[in-house]
Scaffold this motif. Structure first.
Motif, PDB file in Angstrom:
ATOM      1  N   ASP A 181      -6.297   7.574   5.172  1.00  0.00           N
ATOM      2  CA  ASP A 181      -7.415   7.588   4.221  1.00  0.00           C
ATOM      3  C   ASP A 181      -7.303   6.560   3.104  1.00  0.00           C
ATOM      4  N   ARG A 202      -3.430  -6.632  12.773  1.00  0.00           N
ATOM      5  CA  ARG A 202      -4.623  -6.213  12.026  1.00  0.00           C
ATOM      6  C   ARG A 202      -5.179  -4.898  12.561  1.00  0.00           C
ATOM      7  N   PRO A 210      -8.730   3.748   0.973  1.00  0.00           N
ATOM      8  CA  PRO A 210     -10.125   3.366   0.701  1.00  0.00           C
ATOM      9  C   PRO A 210     -10.479   2.007   1.318  1.00  0.00           C
ATOM     10  N   GLN A 211     -11.728   1.864   1.713  1.00  0.00           N
ATOM     11  CA  GLN A 211     -12.206   0.634   2.356  1.00  0.00           C
ATOM     12  C   GLN A 211     -11.898  -0.612   1.533  1.00  0.00           C
ATOM     13  N   ASN A 212     -12.027  -0.520   0.220  1.00  0.00           N
ATOM     14  CA  ASN A 212     -11.842  -1.707  -0.610  1.00  0.00           C
ATOM     15  C   ASN A 212     -10.397  -2.199  -0.646  1.00  0.00           C
ATOM     16  N   ARG A 213      -9.463  -1.423  -0.118  1.00  0.00           N
ATOM     17  CA  ARG A 213      -8.064  -1.859  -0.074  1.00  0.00           C
ATOM     18  C   ARG A 213      -7.612  -2.205   1.342  1.00  0.00           C
ATOM     19  N   ARG A 214      -8.520  -2.161   2.298  1.00  0.00           N
ATOM     20  CA  ARG A 214      -8.127  -2.400   3.691  1.00  0.00           C
ATOM     21  C   ARG A 214      -8.139  -3.868   4.078  1.00  0.00           C
ATOM     22  N   TYR A 215      -8.979  -4.670   3.518  1.00  0.00           N
ATOM     23  CA  TYR A 215      -9.068  -6.068   3.927  1.00  0.00           C
ATOM     24  C   TYR A 215      -8.381  -6.962   2.914  1.00  0.00           C
ATOM     25  N   GLU A 261       0.810  -1.219   0.000  1.00  0.00           N
ATOM     26  CA  GLU A 261       0.000   0.000   0.000  1.00  0.00           C
ATOM     27  C   GLU A 261       0.841   1.266   0.000  1.00  0.00           C
ATOM     28  N   LEU A 320      -5.487  -1.513  10.346  1.00  0.00           N
ATOM     29  CA  LEU A 320      -6.723  -0.751  10.152  1.00  0.00           C
ATOM     30  C   LEU A 320      -6.582   0.684  10.659  1.00  0.00           C
ATOM     31  N   CYS A 349      -4.553   2.536   8.082  1.00  0.00           N
ATOM     32  CA  CYS A 349      -5.407   2.826   6.920  1.00  0.00           C
ATOM     33  C   CYS A 349      -6.348   3.990   7.201  1.00  0.00           C
ATOM     34  N   ALA A 350      -6.934   4.005   8.388  1.00  0.00           N
ATOM     35  CA  ALA A 350      -7.862   5.082   8.742  1.00  0.00           C
ATOM     36  C   ALA A 350      -7.147   6.426   8.790  1.00  0.00           C
TER      37      ALA A 350
END
Length: 74
Positions: free
Chosen positions: A57, A46, A59-64, A13, A50, A53-54
């Motif tokens: 910023d 994990r 995007p949600q679709n790249r967090r999991y 990322e 998270l 990531c928060a």
């Protein structure tokens, strides 16, 4: 998330700046610690992922699932 998955996710990322984000960016969701400090204190990778990531910023679709070699099978 295993530590190796975490490290792969950060590299995928954030690339070269991943290391400095882990040492310099304070993560409020991890008790006001940096990623390195949180991991050293035993916070689950994990949770650190998270929080990172928060704060940045992502995007949600790249967090999991980022950092996994293959998706889990049911």
């Amino acid at each position: 998330m295993r530590r190796s998955e975490f490290e792969r996710a950060v590299a995928d990322e954030f690339g070269a700046r991943g290391g400095s984000l882990l040492t310099d960016l304070v993560l409020s969701a991890c008790g006001g610690r940096t990623g390195v400090e949180a991991l050293a204190a035993g916070v689950d990778p994990r949770e650190v992922w998270l929080a990172l990531c928060a704060e940045t910023d992502v995007p949600q679709n790249r967090r999991y699932g980022v950092g996994r070699l293959e998706p889990r099978r049911s």
